[in-house]
Design a protein around this motif. Structure first.
Motif, short mmCIF file in Angstrom:
data_model
loop_
_atom_site.label_atom_id
_atom_site.label_comp_id
_atom_site.label_asym_id
_atom_site.label_seq_id
_atom_site.Cartn_x
_atom_site.Cartn_y
_atom_site.Cartn_z
N VAL A 109 1.14 -1.08 -0.07
CA VAL A 109 -0.06 -0.27 0.08
C VAL A 109 0.56 1.47 -0.13
O VAL A 109 1.74 1.31 0.38
CB VAL A 109 -1.15 0.13 1.46
CG1 VAL A 109 -1.41 1.19 1.45
CG2 VAL A 109 -1.79 -1.19 0.97
N LEU A 110 0.73 1.94 -1.36
CA LEU A 110 1.12 3.11 -1.14
C LEU A 110 0.73 4.28 0.16
O LEU A 110 -0.19 4.21 0.35
CB LEU A 110 1.38 4.14 -2.47
CG LEU A 110 2.58 5.17 -1.87
CD1 LEU A 110 3.92 4.78 -2.58
CD2 LEU A 110 1.73 6.67 -3.17
N ALA A 111 1.83 3.75 1.43
CA ALA A 111 1.25 4.95 2.31
C ALA A 111 1.49 6.76 1.84
O ALA A 111 1.90 6.98 1.09
CB ALA A 111 2.65 5.20 3.66
N HIS A 112 0.29 7.59 2.72
CA HIS A 112 0.21 8.56 3.16
C HIS A 112 0.35 9.31 1.29
O HIS A 112 1.22 10.85 1.54
CB HIS A 112 0.99 9.78 3.95
CG HIS A 112 1.91 8.79 4.14
ND1 HIS A 112 3.58 8.60 3.82
CD2 HIS A 112 2.86 8.74 5.93
CE1 HIS A 112 4.10 9.00 4.06
NE2 HIS A 112 4.92 8.05 4.96
N PRO A 113 -0.18 9.71 0.71
CA PRO A 113 0.36 9.95 -1.08
C PRO A 113 0.31 10.82 -1.16
O PRO A 113 0.71 11.68 -2.29
CB PRO A 113 -1.19 9.37 -2.25
CG PRO A 113 -2.21 8.04 -0.86
CD PRO A 113 -1.46 8.36 0.26
N LEU A 114 0.20 12.55 -0.10
CA LEU A 114 -0.28 13.50 -0.47
C LEU A 114 0.84 14.10 0.43
O LEU A 114 0.66 15.08 0.37
CB LEU A 114 -1.40 14.49 0.06
CG LEU A 114 -2.77 13.74 -0.30
CD1 LEU A 114 -4.32 14.70 -0.50
CD2 LEU A 114 -3.08 14.01 -2.47
N LYS A 115 1.66 13.30 1.24
CA LYS A 115 2.56 14.33 1.65
C LYS A 115 3.77 14.34 1.16
O LYS A 115 5.11 14.21 1.54
CB LYS A 115 2.89 13.12 2.96
CG LYS A 115 1.91 13.74 4.23
CD LYS A 115 2.15 13.21 5.57
CE LYS A 115 1.17 13.02 6.07
NZ LYS A 115 1.10 12.00 7.06
N TYR A 116 4.26 13.54 -0.38
CA TYR A 116 5.12 13.51 -0.62
C TYR A 116 5.52 15.11 -1.48
O TYR A 116 6.59 15.11 -2.84
CB TYR A 116 5.81 12.57 -1.49
CG TYR A 116 4.39 11.43 -1.36
CD1 TYR A 116 5.67 10.92 -0.05
CD2 TYR A 116 3.96 10.33 -1.51
CE1 TYR A 116 5.74 9.66 0.59
CE2 TYR A 116 4.44 9.55 -0.81
CZ TYR A 116 4.72 9.20 -0.06
OH TYR A 116 4.45 7.92 1.21
N GLN A 117 4.69 15.89 -1.73
CA GLN A 117 4.81 17.54 -1.64
C GLN A 117 5.87 17.29 -3.10
O GLN A 117 6.56 17.59 -3.80
CB GLN A 117 6.22 18.00 -1.04
CG GLN A 117 5.66 18.45 0.39
CD GLN A 117 6.45 19.14 0.83
OE1 GLN A 117 8.16 19.03 0.63
NE2 GLN A 117 6.08 19.79 2.33
N CYS A 118 4.92 17.13 -4.41
CA CYS A 118 5.26 16.57 -5.93
C CYS A 118 3.91 17.01 -6.43
O CYS A 118 2.51 16.55 -5.78
CB CYS A 118 5.34 15.43 -6.41
SG CYS A 118 4.58 14.05 -5.89
N THR A 119 3.55 17.25 -7.36
CA THR A 119 2.75 18.00 -8.44
C THR A 119 1.78 16.92 -8.79
O THR A 119 2.57 15.92 -8.51
CB THR A 119 3.35 18.56 -9.80
OG1 THR A 119 3.49 17.55 -10.50
CG2 THR A 119 4.06 19.09 -9.73
N ARG A 120 0.88 17.42 -8.91
CA ARG A 120 -0.56 15.67 -8.77
C ARG A 120 -0.09 14.65 -10.75
O ARG A 120 -0.50 13.68 -10.58
CB ARG A 120 -2.03 16.72 -9.19
CG ARG A 120 -2.26 17.17 -8.25
CD ARG A 120 -2.58 16.28 -6.66
NE ARG A 120 -3.04 16.51 -5.76
CZ ARG A 120 -2.71 16.74 -4.72
NH1 ARG A 120 -1.13 17.32 -4.92
NH2 ARG A 120 -3.45 17.49 -3.86
N THR A 121 0.67 15.71 -11.12
CA THR A 121 0.71 14.54 -12.20
C THR A 121 2.55 13.41 -12.32
O THR A 121 1.84 12.64 -12.81
CB THR A 121 1.47 15.54 -13.83
OG1 THR A 121 0.54 16.70 -13.82
CG2 THR A 121 2.46 14.96 -14.99
#
Ligand code: AMP
Ligand code: MN
Ligand code: MN
Ligand code: MN
Length: 278
Positions: free
Chosen positions: A186-198
């Motif tokens: 499972v990919l953890a906390h996907p919105l914490k990687y500070q990357c663009t949506r693309t």
């Protein structure tokens, strides 16, 4: 069902011993639980590999640090065979990498006038998996910074450690170890990687192609819009939803084990396989 599939014990950077963490989750009424320490299974060596602890079901878990296109991402693994060799072999390499990076952090702090930080962090980690939070706690304890967050912003940020040895697995290898031992990644906390949506969509495409099964759509306290966005990404990449507090220590302003909103019915949940097999 009350569940929490992402927590840390003192075997990595959590504050509670594995047994105390289990007790806290049971007191909170959690029915399905996992301890997901960073790059170690030592909590399970301590509490045993029983699936049931009273009325609470415990699924084996881990959180692996992994490299993806020059960035560190976290991969959660669940339901793997404890006797399997792929994950344990991989973890032994990660552990060596953690020790090397910790030594480098200690050297960097020394150059900035702070002696003994490696030894201090090492003592706080005990024989557990050493990480930046042990340095942060040590820096607070010796008065080098006032707060844990200040330790990160001044000395321990991703930027500060980016050029240090980071011998993490590739994303594909981290997923591969979990899958090889019969587990789900499972990919953890996907919105914490500070990357663009693309870029996030590229990460998810690579993760799914490597055999990744799920996406953590609820992680601790998160902004209200996050859940809808992440369940949308689950649908788009045919991933299952997972959820956890990312509990490390009792702090009033952070999520406690088992405290989180419920998941929308529209998205398949990773844990349905475990619940239906009982
Ligand atoms: P490491 O696994 O050693 O790279 O450390 C990562 C851990 O440090 C995460 O799992 C969090 O527990 C904690 N952490 C990372 N970044 C921060 C931050 N900016 N502030 C506070 N804690 C952080
Ligand atoms: Mn952590
Ligand atoms: Mn993480
Ligand atoms: Mn975590």
């Amino acid at each position: 069902m009350k569940l929490d599939l992402h927590t840390h014990s003192a075997a990595s950077d959590g504050l509670l011993a594995p047994a105390a963490l289990l007790a806290k989750a049971r007191e909170a009424g959690v029915e399905l639980f996992s301890i997901t320490d960073h790059d170690t299974l030592a909590a399970y060596d301590a509490i045993g590999h029983d699936e049931w602890h009273g009325t609470m079901r415990v699924v084996p878990g881990v959180e692996l640090s992994a490299q993806w296109r020059g960035q560190v991402v976290h991969v959660l693994g669940y339901g793997f065979d404890h006797a399997g060799g792929a994950l344990r072999a991989g973890i032994a390499v990660q552990r060596q990498g953690r020790e090397e990076r910790a030594a480098a952090i200690g050297e960097a702090l020394k150059r900035r006038g702070i002696d003994g930080a490696f030894e201090g962090a090492r003592a706080l980690a005990g024989d557990g998996s050493i990480g930046r939070p042990h340095f942060a706690r040590h820096l607070v304890a010796v008065g080098a910074v006032r707060t844990f967050d200040e330790a990160f912003s001044r000395y321990l940020s991703d930027r500060a450690t980016a050029r240090m040895p980071q011998r993490w697995a590739t994303l594909a290898d981290a997923v591969g170890w979990i899958v090889a031992d019969g587990g789900q990644a499972v990919l953890a906390h996907p919105l914490k990687y500070q990357c663009t949506r693309t870029r996030l969509r590229e990460l998810l495409a690579d993760f799914a192609a490597a055999g990744g099964r799920g996406l953590e759509v609820l992680c601790g306290r998160q902004p209200p819009h996050a859940l809808a966005e992440l369940t949308g990404l689950c649908a788009r990449f045919e991933l299952e939803a997972s959820a956890g507090s990312d509990f490390h220590a009792p702090e009033a302003w952070l999520a406690s084990p088992g405290v989180m909103p419920s998941l929308p019915e529209s998205v398949p949940a990773l844990w349905e396989r475990w619940v239906s097999s009982s």
